[in-house]
Design a protein around this motif. Structure first.
Motif, PDB file in Angstrom:
ATOM      1  N   ASN A 173       0.807  -1.229   0.000  1.00 47.43           N
ATOM      2  CA  ASN A 173       0.000   0.000   0.000  1.00 47.43           C
ATOM      3  C   ASN A 173       0.836   1.272   0.000  1.00 47.43           C
ATOM      4  O   ASN A 173       0.314   2.358   0.280  1.00 47.43           O
ATOM      5  CB  ASN A 173      -0.939  -0.004   1.215  1.00 47.43           C
ATOM      6  N   LEU A 174       2.100   1.157  -0.345  1.00 43.54           N
ATOM      7  CA  LEU A 174       2.988   2.314  -0.316  1.00 43.54           C
ATOM      8  C   LEU A 174       2.597   3.326  -1.391  1.00 43.54           C
ATOM      9  O   LEU A 174       2.376   2.967  -2.548  1.00 43.54           O
ATOM     10  CB  LEU A 174       4.435   1.868  -0.522  1.00 43.54           C
ATOM     11  N   LEU A 175       2.515   4.598  -0.997  1.00 45.36           N
ATOM     12  CA  LEU A 175       2.180   5.688  -1.909  1.00 45.36           C
ATOM     13  C   LEU A 175       3.295   6.723  -2.020  1.00 45.36           C
ATOM     14  O   LEU A 175       3.378   7.437  -3.012  1.00 45.36           O
ATOM     15  CB  LEU A 175       0.898   6.389  -1.452  1.00 45.36           C
ATOM     16  N   TYR A 176       4.130   6.818  -0.996  1.00 43.42           N
ATOM     17  CA  TYR A 176       5.125   7.882  -0.909  1.00 43.42           C
ATOM     18  C   TYR A 176       6.466   7.242  -0.588  1.00 43.42           C
ATOM     19  O   TYR A 176       6.624   6.615   0.458  1.00 43.42           O
ATOM     20  CB  TYR A 176       4.711   8.866   0.187  1.00 43.42           C
ATOM     21  N   LEU A 177       7.437   7.359  -1.506  1.00 42.83           N
ATOM     22  CA  LEU A 177       8.763   6.777  -1.315  1.00 42.83           C
ATOM     23  C   LEU A 177       9.814   7.862  -1.453  1.00 42.83           C
ATOM     24  O   LEU A 177       9.940   8.493  -2.501  1.00 42.83           O
ATOM     25  CB  LEU A 177       9.007   5.672  -2.350  1.00 42.83           C
ATOM     26  N   ILE A 226      15.926  10.193 -22.597  1.00 48.05           N
ATOM     27  CA  ILE A 226      14.687  10.189 -21.826  1.00 48.05           C
ATOM     28  C   ILE A 226      13.724   9.246 -22.538  1.00 48.05           C
ATOM     29  O   ILE A 226      13.503   9.385 -23.740  1.00 48.05           O
ATOM     30  CB  ILE A 226      14.088  11.603 -21.741  1.00 48.05           C
ATOM     31  N   PRO A 227      13.172   8.249 -21.848  1.00 50.69           N
ATOM     32  CA  PRO A 227      12.309   7.275 -22.533  1.00 50.69           C
ATOM     33  C   PRO A 227      11.155   7.945 -23.278  1.00 50.69           C
ATOM     34  O   PRO A 227      10.553   8.900 -22.788  1.00 50.69           O
ATOM     35  CB  PRO A 227      11.786   6.398 -21.378  1.00 50.69           C
ATOM     36  N   PHE A 228      10.860   7.429 -24.466  1.00 49.60           N
ATOM     37  CA  PHE A 228       9.771   7.993 -25.258  1.00 49.60           C
ATOM     38  C   PHE A 228       8.452   7.913 -24.511  1.00 49.60           C
ATOM     39  O   PHE A 228       7.611   8.810 -24.606  1.00 49.60           O
ATOM     40  CB  PHE A 228       9.672   7.247 -26.595  1.00 49.60           C
ATOM     41  N   SER A 229       8.263   6.846 -23.724  1.00 47.27           N
ATOM     42  CA  SER A 229       7.007   6.664 -22.986  1.00 47.27           C
ATOM     43  C   SER A 229       6.812   7.736 -21.932  1.00 47.27           C
ATOM     44  O   SER A 229       5.687   7.965 -21.468  1.00 47.27           O
ATOM     45  CB  SER A 229       6.997   5.290 -22.304  1.00 47.27           C
ATOM     46  N   PHE A 230       7.898   8.393 -21.570  1.00 46.57           N
ATOM     47  CA  PHE A 230       7.831   9.440 -20.552  1.00 46.57           C
ATOM     48  C   PHE A 230       6.839  10.539 -20.943  1.00 46.57           C
ATOM     49  O   PHE A 230       6.203  11.148 -20.095  1.00 46.57           O
ATOM     50  CB  PHE A 230       9.250  10.005 -20.381  1.00 46.57           C
ATOM     51  N   GLY A 232       6.665   5.696 -18.474  1.00 43.48           N
ATOM     52  CA  GLY A 232       5.350   6.273 -18.707  1.00 43.48           C
ATOM     53  C   GLY A 232       4.229   5.564 -17.984  1.00 43.48           C
ATOM     54  O   GLY A 232       3.099   6.064 -17.944  1.00 43.48           O
ATOM     55  N   ASN A 233       4.503   4.401 -17.387  1.00 41.87           N
ATOM     56  CA  ASN A 233       3.465   3.675 -16.648  1.00 41.87           C
ATOM     57  C   ASN A 233       3.164   4.283 -15.292  1.00 41.87           C
ATOM     58  O   ASN A 233       2.146   3.968 -14.677  1.00 41.87           O
ATOM     59  CB  ASN A 233       3.881   2.216 -16.442  1.00 41.87           C
ATOM     60  N   LEU A 286       9.658   0.049 -10.379  1.00 47.11           N
ATOM     61  CA  LEU A 286       9.399   1.327  -9.718  1.00 47.11           C
ATOM     62  C   LEU A 286       8.271   2.081 -10.394  1.00 47.11           C
ATOM     63  O   LEU A 286       7.439   2.713  -9.743  1.00 47.11           O
ATOM     64  CB  LEU A 286      10.674   2.176  -9.728  1.00 47.11           C
ATOM     65  N   PHE A 287       8.221   2.013 -11.722  1.00 48.91           N
ATOM     66  CA  PHE A 287       7.226   2.788 -12.458  1.00 48.91           C
ATOM     67  C   PHE A 287       5.936   2.012 -12.713  1.00 48.91           C
ATOM     68  O   PHE A 287       4.988   2.561 -13.265  1.00 48.91           O
ATOM     69  CB  PHE A 287       7.836   3.301 -13.761  1.00 48.91           C
ATOM     70  N   ASN A 288       5.910   0.756 -12.294  1.00 46.25           N
ATOM     71  CA  ASN A 288       4.654   0.003 -12.308  1.00 46.25           C
ATOM     72  C   ASN A 288       3.930   0.100 -10.975  1.00 46.25           C
ATOM     73  O   ASN A 288       2.755  -0.234 -10.876  1.00 46.25           O
ATOM     74  CB  ASN A 288       4.930  -1.474 -12.629  1.00 46.25           C
ATOM     75  N   LYS A 289       4.653   0.543  -9.949  1.00 50.90           N
ATOM     76  CA  LYS A 289       4.084   0.690  -8.615  1.00 50.90           C
ATOM     77  C   LYS A 289       3.171   1.911  -8.577  1.00 50.90           C
ATOM     78  O   LYS A 289       3.464   2.944  -9.174  1.00 50.90           O
ATOM     79  CB  LYS A 289       5.221   0.864  -7.601  1.00 50.90           C
ATOM     80  N   LYS A 290       2.069   1.814  -7.857  1.00 52.94           N
ATOM     81  CA  LYS A 290       1.118   2.922  -7.784  1.00 52.94           C
ATOM     82  C   LYS A 290       1.556   3.943  -6.731  1.00 52.94           C
ATOM     83  O   LYS A 290       0.851   4.215  -5.753  1.00 52.94           O
ATOM     84  CB  LYS A 290      -0.288   2.393  -7.500  1.00 52.94           C
TER      85      LYS A 290
END
Length: 417
Positions: free
Chosen positions: A190-194, A251-255, A233-234, A209-213
């Motif tokens: 349930n982590l929201l803030y890292l 910089i990733p295109f998905s960004f 971008g996820n 890291l970028f799949n985590k909500k």
């Protein structure tokens, strides 16, 4: 953005007028207000702890949970080697709710009328403690917030942290942690803030890291390196800070296709190359975009003119070129535009008006004819990346939001008789 977390939590707290707190954390702990607000709805918002005159454990409390908390905190205390402020002098006896920096509350699923308590938060910000973290901290299964900003903790993050099922905020910033990215943090459900900034973590960051909500990701001021994951971008985060590391590559295109909730993103002081992705203009709510002190090249994408909420746009100390267009300088919310130390060859009349709008505008050390404090001409004769072809969104016309808006307005207005 950290302040916005505090504001949101304080508003929650004010809304729960019946809530009250006893004691206070160590230092300026942002998260304490957060837990007061988030737990106030489920457990009545009654706070006990922080090292003040806390009552003894009330009858009917969750003895087993507090016993586990006692085990965890005493194990942690045993490996803390320096406590100059005497914080741990209060960590004596089984009543953990009286420990300074430890906050208790009714559990979220508490029945009405019960008086059970659990350890809901640990706020040891600015305690200047020296030591390590221990596996036993995973016994704090009810803790919603752990803030350890500005201490001298070393070592790595215990793998057992993935058992902290109630944890929503983890702030380990401004310590001496090291090693690779602590992937166990991505398993905290349930982590929201890292917040891992100002440590000595190194190596690449994982795709997970970028799949985590996560809503907030702070990795700045470490030694992370390698290329940024292509799935960037996820991420649904509203703030991401990757500044002052050693990231390289493009910089990733998905960004450019991240969540529209994105408010702030900082890439400054890395080793990034290539172009600024065209999709950057799709972040209509973006307020801060800082890519300064990298080696980005090429022209600015026309889509930058879509950033209607942008307040700070910092492109300084790169190898960007071309003419700074009117539509970028016309952005309505702009407060500071910095393009210094690039190879821009000019800017338009609208950019010259920024000074009259009280907008900070630094265009020094570019290649703009007739302007003071520019690069010597020999440097401007060979623009780095001048022939670079940037991948842009296919479109029959340039993706320029301001121009498109004017076209739509003119086409919708009635024709003169």
């Amino acid at each position: 953005m950290e302040k916005s977390w505090l504001l949101a939590f304080l508003l929650q707290t004010i809304a729960t007028e019946a809530a009250f707190s006893v004691g206070g954390g160590v230092g300026a702990g942002v998260g304490v207000g957060g837990v007061i607000g988030s737990l106030g709805g489920g457990g009545g918002g009654v706070w006990i702890g922080g090292g003040t005159n806390s009552p003894t454990t009330p009858f009917g409390s969750s003895i087993s949970n507090l016993n586990m908390a006692y085990t965890a905190l005493q194990a942690w205390k045993s490996v803390i080697t320096d406590d100059p402020l005497g914080i741990l002098n209060t960590w004596v006896g089984s009543n953990v709710c009286s420990y300074k920096g430890v906050f208790c509350s009714e559990p979220r699923d508490a029945m009405v009328g019960t008086t059970s308590l659990v350890v809901a938060a640990i706020d040891l910000n600015h305690a200047n403690l020296q030591g390590t973290l221990v596996n036993e901290l995973s016994l704090l299964t009810d803790v919603s917030l752990i803030h350890l900003n500005s201490n001298r903790f070393t070592g790595t993050i215990p793998e057992s942290f993935n058992e902290l099922t109630s944890l929503t905020e983890l702030d380990l910033s401004n310590n001496h942690f090291s090693g690779s990215f602590p992937t166990t943090t991505l398993l905290i459900p349930n982590l929201l803030y890292l917040d891992l900034r100002f440590n000595f973590f190194s190596g690449p960051i994982p795709e997970g890291l970028f799949n985590k909500k996560l809503d907030a990701i702070f990795l700045n001021n470490n030694n992370f390196d390698g290329q940024l994951p292509q799935n960037m971008g996820n991420s649904p985060a509203s703030v991401i800070n990757l500044a002052n590391n050693k990231f390289s590559g493009d910089i990733p295109f998905s960004f450019g296709y991240m969540s529209p909730r994105l408010k702030e993103i900082l890439f400054l002081n890395n080793q990034l190359t290539g172009c600024i992705p065209d999709g950057v203009g799709l972040w209509t709510d973006l307020q801060v975009f800082d890519v300064s002190f990298n080696s980005l090249m090429g022209r600015l994408p026309d889509s930058v003119s879509c950033l209607n909420e942008i307040e700070v746009l910092n492109l300084a100390h790169n190898n960007l070129s071309g003419v700074l267009p009117d539509l970028i300088c016309s952005l309505r919310s702009l407060e500071n535009l910095t393009v210094a130390y690039n190879f821009f060859s000019g800017f338009s009349q609208e950019c010259a008006k920024l000074f009259f709008r009280n907008v900070g505008f630094d265009f020094s050390l570019n290649c703009i004819p007739g302007r003071e404090m520019q690069r010597p001409q020999p440097e401007c004769s060979a623009v780095p990346g001048g022939s670079l072809s940037c991948l842009r969104i296919p479109s029959p016309k340039p993706l320029v939001c301001g121009a498109l808006l004017k076209t739509q307005e003119s086409s919708s207005s009635p024709s003169p008789p």
